[in-house]
Design an enzyme around this catalytic site. Structure first.
Site, PDB file in Angstrom:
ATOM      1  N   CYS A   2       0.768  -1.256  -0.151  1.00  0.00           N
ATOM      2  CA  CYS A   2      -0.043  -0.019   0.080  1.00  0.00           C
ATOM      3  C   CYS A   2       0.877   1.203  -0.064  1.00  0.00           C
ATOM      4  O   CYS A   2       0.242   2.262   0.078  1.00  0.00           O
ATOM      5  CB  CYS A   2      -1.035  -0.120   1.190  1.00  0.00           C
ATOM      6  SG  CYS A   2      -2.445  -1.008   0.954  1.00  0.00           S
ATOM      7  N   ARG A   3       2.136   1.213   0.128  1.00  0.00           N
ATOM      8  CA  ARG A   3       2.801   2.495  -0.010  1.00  0.00           C
ATOM      9  C   ARG A   3       4.225   1.965  -0.912  1.00  0.00           C
ATOM     10  O   ARG A   3       4.644   1.101  -0.690  1.00  0.00           O
ATOM     11  CB  ARG A   3       3.492   3.116   1.102  1.00  0.00           C
ATOM     12  CG  ARG A   3       2.372   3.378   2.140  1.00  0.00           C
ATOM     13  CD  ARG A   3       1.767   4.737   1.943  1.00  0.00           C
ATOM     14  NE  ARG A   3       0.558   4.481   1.060  1.00  0.00           N
ATOM     15  CZ  ARG A   3      -0.146   5.481   0.490  1.00  0.00           C
ATOM     16  NH1 ARG A   3       0.080   6.774   0.864  1.00  0.00           N
ATOM     17  NH2 ARG A   3      -1.106   5.071  -0.242  1.00  0.00           N
TER      18      ARG A   3
END
Length: 272
Positions: A2-3
């Site tokens: 997610c990052r």
């Protein structure tokens, strides 16, 4: 995952890029500031970098959280590179495919990551299966939507598409099949970066020494970070700087950007 983050520029240690900044990717593994979906990225991580005089990147990936890997601290301290792609992952299905599902995915000189999800996976993606050669499907590193999106991108790259076009066309194709998809893609070959903003945040900072960093969120409070509008394809290199174009048609009407640098997330569904 997610990052994620990609960097091109003068050589620096992985630690200086991924660990030492106040809001580094290392910290984003448990305390992201701008993440819209999910809150903790503890389901794996990976780093890819390009050693000097070698066009094929090296990778280090693990299935667990970044902060729990003591070996990474030593690697980050001593490894230096001028081109890096790294990611931390929040899995839709925790533990699915383990390390193989952690970005960056790789083929030849390419590194790739996906921040987002294809809702309804795998059913929603089934209409896209005939667009890929069978060997590409059989060669997928993991049985996840991210790995499938990477297969779609790689097929276009092998067909001669430019990086930005390969991402933009893939985003459009997947979004047509699954309209609620979040498709924030990041791709590099060590000399260029291509990325998409589609359903989540994307930022970039052009810095001294013809460097450029593209990331899901800024890793520090430098005012030169700029947010990329949603539904946009970004392409960047040391030579040309940063260019933005509509994601639906990345080759048309590019907008050059020659800038040089000098609240907690809402709990929602996780990324892939």
């Amino acid at each position: 995952m997610c990052r994620h983050l990609a960097y091109l520029g003068p050589e620096l240690s992985l630690g200086a890029l991924l660990v030492e900044p106040a809001h580094s990717l290392y910290r984003q593994a448990w305390a992201p500031r701008r993440q819209r979906n999910g809150t903790v990225n503890a389901d794996g991580f990976g780093v890819g970098w390009y050693p000097a005089d070698d066009p094929v990147p090296a990778r280090y990936r693990r299935a667990g959280p970044l902060w729990a890997d003591p070996s990474f601290a030593d690697l980050a301290r001593v490894i230096r590179a001028g081109a890096v792609l790294a990611a931390v992952r929040d899995a839709t299905l925790a533990g699915a495919d383990g390390e193989a599902a952690a970005a960056p995915f790789a083929s030849g000189r390419w590194l790739f990551s996906h921040n987002g999800a294809v809702p309804g996976w795998p059913d929603a993606a089934a209409p896209l299966v005939p667009t890929l050669p069978p060997v590409d499907l059989l060669s997928m590193e993991a049985r996840t939507d991210s790995a499938f999106v990477w297969a779609l991108v790689l097929h276009r790259l092998r067909g001669g598409a430019e990086p930005g076009d390969a991402l933009g066309e893939t985003v459009r194709q997947v979004a047509e099949a699954a309209p609620a998809s979040r498709l924030n893609l990041l791709l590099t070959d060590g000399t260029t970066i291509a990325a998409t903003a589609w359903g989540d945040s994307l930022w970039y900072r052009a810095g001294p020494g013809d460097s450029v960093t593209v990331a899901s969120e800024p890793y520090d409070d430098d005012p030169h970070w700029r947010e990329v509008p949603d539904r946009t394809v970004l392409t960047a290199s040391r030579a040309t700087g940063v260019r933005l174009a509509p994601a639906g048609n990345p080759a048309s009407s590019p907008t050059p950007d020659s800038a040089r640098a000098g609240g907690p997330p809402s709990p929602k569904e996780p990324c892939t």
